[in-house]
Design a protein around this motif. Structure first.
Motif, PDB file in Angstrom:
ATOM      1  N   UNK A  76       4.343   6.299  -7.586  1.00 44.08           N
ATOM      2  CA  UNK A  76       5.267   7.342  -8.025  1.00 44.08           C
ATOM      3  C   UNK A  76       5.336   8.434  -6.971  1.00 44.08           C
ATOM      4  N   UNK A  77       6.539   9.015  -6.813  1.00 48.68           N
ATOM      5  CA  UNK A  77       6.719  10.093  -5.864  1.00 48.68           C
ATOM      6  C   UNK A  77       8.023  10.823  -6.118  1.00 48.68           C
ATOM      7  N   UNK A  78       8.526  11.450  -5.055  1.00 50.61           N
ATOM      8  CA  UNK A  78       9.737  12.239  -5.176  1.00 50.61           C
ATOM      9  C   UNK A  78       9.430  13.663  -5.599  1.00 50.61           C
ATOM     10  N   UNK A  79      10.419  14.552  -5.544  1.00 49.55           N
ATOM     11  CA  UNK A  79      10.200  15.972  -5.858  1.00 49.55           C
ATOM     12  C   UNK A  79       9.624  16.213  -7.240  1.00 49.55           C
ATOM     13  N   UNK A  80      10.007  15.380  -8.213  1.00 50.29           N
ATOM     14  CA  UNK A  80       9.538  15.548  -9.585  1.00 50.29           C
ATOM     15  C   UNK A  80       8.500  14.509  -9.983  1.00 50.29           C
ATOM     16  N   UNK A  81       8.062  13.690  -9.031  1.00 50.52           N
ATOM     17  CA  UNK A  81       7.090  12.619  -9.283  1.00 50.52           C
ATOM     18  C   UNK A  81       7.602  11.608 -10.300  1.00 50.52           C
ATOM     19  N   UNK A  82       8.926  11.419 -10.342  1.00 45.27           N
ATOM     20  CA  UNK A  82       9.522  10.474 -11.284  1.00 45.27           C
ATOM     21  C   UNK A  82      10.227   9.307 -10.583  1.00 45.27           C
ATOM     22  N   UNK A  86       4.833  10.316 -12.762  1.00 43.39           N
ATOM     23  CA  UNK A  86       3.664   9.551 -12.347  1.00 43.39           C
ATOM     24  C   UNK A  86       2.522  10.441 -11.914  1.00 43.39           C
ATOM     25  N   UNK A  87       1.365   9.836 -11.732  1.00 38.75           N
ATOM     26  CA  UNK A  87       0.208  10.567 -11.228  1.00 38.75           C
ATOM     27  C   UNK A  87       0.297  10.687  -9.707  1.00 38.75           C
ATOM     28  N   UNK A  88      -0.258  11.780  -9.195  1.00 36.71           N
ATOM     29  CA  UNK A  88      -0.181  12.034  -7.763  1.00 36.71           C
ATOM     30  C   UNK A  88      -1.146  11.122  -7.001  1.00 36.71           C
ATOM     31  N   UNK A  89      -0.810  10.869  -5.735  1.00 34.04           N
ATOM     32  CA  UNK A  89      -1.722  10.202  -4.818  1.00 34.04           C
ATOM     33  C   UNK A  89      -2.618  11.239  -4.167  1.00 34.04           C
ATOM     34  N   UNK A  90      -3.872  10.890  -3.945  1.00 29.60           N
ATOM     35  CA  UNK A  90      -4.842  11.840  -3.397  1.00 29.60           C
ATOM     36  C   UNK A  90      -5.132  11.532  -1.934  1.00 29.60           C
ATOM     37  N   UNK A  91      -5.109  12.580  -1.098  1.00 25.17           N
ATOM     38  CA  UNK A  91      -5.493  12.439   0.301  1.00 25.17           C
ATOM     39  C   UNK A  91      -6.992  12.212   0.435  1.00 25.17           C
ATOM     40  N   UNK A  92      -7.389  11.643   1.563  1.00 26.69           N
ATOM     41  CA  UNK A  92      -8.805  11.506   1.870  1.00 26.69           C
ATOM     42  C   UNK A  92      -9.369  12.887   2.186  1.00 26.69           C
ATOM     43  N   UNK A  93     -10.539  13.184   1.627  1.00 27.62           N
ATOM     44  CA  UNK A  93     -11.091  14.552   1.714  1.00 27.62           C
ATOM     45  C   UNK A  93     -11.913  14.791   2.972  1.00 27.62           C
ATOM     46  N   UNK A 131       0.765  -1.235   0.000  1.00 31.27           N
ATOM     47  CA  UNK A 131       0.000   0.000   0.000  1.00 31.27           C
ATOM     48  C   UNK A 131       0.798   1.288   0.000  1.00 31.27           C
ATOM     49  N   UNK A 132       1.857   1.446  -0.800  1.00 24.24           N
ATOM     50  CA  UNK A 132       2.621   2.692  -0.745  1.00 24.24           C
ATOM     51  C   UNK A 132       1.795   3.890  -1.202  1.00 24.24           C
ATOM     52  N   UNK A 133       1.976   5.001  -0.515  1.00 19.41           N
ATOM     53  CA  UNK A 133       1.278   6.258  -0.817  1.00 19.41           C
ATOM     54  C   UNK A 133       2.307   7.374  -0.726  1.00 19.41           C
ATOM     55  N   UNK A 134       2.386   8.210  -1.758  1.00 17.52           N
ATOM     56  CA  UNK A 134       3.296   9.353  -1.723  1.00 17.52           C
ATOM     57  C   UNK A 134       2.497  10.631  -1.473  1.00 17.52           C
ATOM     58  N   UNK A 135       2.834  11.295  -0.370  1.00 16.28           N
ATOM     59  CA  UNK A 135       2.181  12.558  -0.042  1.00 16.28           C
ATOM     60  C   UNK A 135       3.013  13.697  -0.607  1.00 16.28           C
ATOM     61  N   UNK A 177       6.021  15.625   1.114  1.00 18.70           N
ATOM     62  CA  UNK A 177       7.142  14.865   0.545  1.00 18.70           C
ATOM     63  C   UNK A 177       7.478  13.667   1.437  1.00 18.70           C
ATOM     64  N   UNK A 178       6.440  12.877   1.712  1.00 18.95           N
ATOM     65  CA  UNK A 178       6.577  11.732   2.607  1.00 18.95           C
ATOM     66  C   UNK A 178       6.012  10.480   1.962  1.00 18.95           C
ATOM     67  N   UNK A 179       6.614   9.354   2.292  1.00 17.59           N
ATOM     68  CA  UNK A 179       6.147   8.061   1.813  1.00 17.59           C
ATOM     69  C   UNK A 179       5.462   7.319   2.945  1.00 17.59           C
ATOM     70  N   UNK A 180       4.243   6.853   2.704  1.00 15.38           N
ATOM     71  CA  UNK A 180       3.475   6.060   3.653  1.00 15.38           C
ATOM     72  C   UNK A 180       3.362   4.629   3.112  1.00 15.38           C
ATOM     73  N   UNK A 181       3.408   3.643   4.000  1.00 11.86           N
ATOM     74  CA  UNK A 181       3.123   2.272   3.611  1.00 11.86           C
ATOM     75  C   UNK A 181       2.768   1.471   4.857  1.00 11.86           C
ATOM     76  N   UNK A 182       2.458   0.193   4.671  1.00 14.06           N
ATOM     77  CA  UNK A 182       2.100  -0.666   5.805  1.00 14.06           C
ATOM     78  C   UNK A 182       2.867  -1.976   5.717  1.00 14.06           C
ATOM     79  N   UNK A 183       2.943  -2.649   6.848  1.00 15.80           N
ATOM     80  CA  UNK A 183       3.349  -4.050   6.904  1.00 15.80           C
ATOM     81  C   UNK A 183       2.103  -4.798   7.364  1.00 15.80           C
ATOM     82  N   UNK A 184       1.371  -5.359   6.423  1.00 11.74           N
ATOM     83  CA  UNK A 184       0.070  -5.952   6.739  1.00 11.74           C
ATOM     84  C   UNK A 184       0.210  -7.036   7.809  1.00 11.74           C
TER      85      UNK A 184
END
Length: 292
Positions: A249-255, A284-291, A16-20, A24-31
């Motif tokens: 996808x993530x990082x400063x340039x989303x690449x 890459x396309x951006x990840x969207x936060x929950x609204x 479940x990786x998520x790029x904010x 500029x942070x990476x989120x993920x889980x260890x299920x």
């Protein structure tokens, strides 16, 4: 490609990786390790739970959602690792014995959640899959839950195609990725086969680049497959992992492409269980936060 681990940690089932892009942070889980993790400014933090956690997604209000086996919760990111403060948002899947598996937010910030029969015991060990009881659910900002699909095996990959008029989602038990038209009322129409079975592993989680190509992690396949917008195989991207689980996808340039992985109990490769990254040169396309 020169793959690099983002930390020296190994996980049972990183997913479940998520790029904010905001922080500029990476989120993920260890299920299977019951942990939610965040990498920010080179430092990894974690929050420990007592049940499987399959997704970790920040919200527009500064906290985050965690999808636990018992429901979808809001997590206070300032709470301590071993005593996380969290409160129930909703129970998306009401079927006893199921758990969340895949979760992503669409462009409107609504959470889409795919579930499956819980296949993990109280210690994170494997349990046999005995039924196709999974589904796909949508959770709106006000926590209202809309069931969209049932009778699924293992829901993986939730991506939106054709200007958000279609959902791409894999059922890993079937080994394929389906396309579902999204109807005017938000319901899912009749599915069609989008990407068929392939000898290089089973479809797991995916990311979409700015050109609409899908990068799909292949469980057991030692690779990602990049699919063209029409579902054709565009290329095979080798990874130093036996069981890649998802990517974003993530990082400063989303690449930068980040890939999560599982670590098998035997015959593990050196980087199995790591989160690894590589510079692709492809945006890459951006990840969207929950609204909500």
């Amino acid at each position: 490609m020169k793959w690099q681990p983002v930390s020296d940690q190994r996980f049972k089932l990183a997913e479940g990786p998520f790029w904010d892009d905001v922080q500029q942070s990476l989120y993920w889980v260890d299920i299977a390790g019951f942990r939610a993790l965040r990498l920010h400014q080179g430092q990894v933090r974690h929050w420990q739970f007592n049940e499987p956690v399959s997704a970790f997604i920040p919200t527009v209000h500064g906290d985050a959602l965690v999808t636990l086996a018992s429901g979808v919760y809001r997590l206070d990111l300032d709470s301590p690792a071993d005593h996380p403060a969290f409160s129930l948002l909703c129970v998306a899947d009401p079927i006893s014995g199921n758990r969340a598996n895949e979760a992503r937010c669409d462009r409107q910030g609504r959470l889409w959640l795919g579930s499956m029969q819980n296949n993990l015991d109280a210690e994170g060990g494997d349990l046999p899959l005995e039924r196709r009881s999974g589904g796909i659910y949508r959770v709106d900002a006000d926590a209202r839950v809309t069931p969209l699909l049932n009778g699924q095996g293992i829901v993986n990959t939730l991506l939106w195609a054709d200007d958000d008029h279609a959902l791409l989602s894999a059922d890993s038990l079937d080994g394929v990725i389906y396309r579902y038209p999204i109807q005017a009322d938000g319901a899912l129409g009749e599915r069609t086969l989008w990407a068929q079975q392939h000898e290089r592993g089973v479809p797991d989680g995916s990311a979409m680049d700015a050109q609409g190509y899908v990068w799909n992690a292949r469980w057991g396949g030692h690779c990602l497959i990049r699919f063209a917008p029409d579902g054709r195989v565009d290329r095979i991207v080798e990874v130093p992992l036996s069981h890649p689980t998802s990517c974003v996808f993530g990082g400063p340039d989303m690449t930068t492409l980040f890939v999560t992985s599982a670590r098998p109990a035997s015959d593990a490769l050196e980087l199995d269980g790591c989160v690894i990254s590589v510079e692709t040169g492809i945006r890459g396309q951006v990840s969207h936060r929950f609204s909500g």
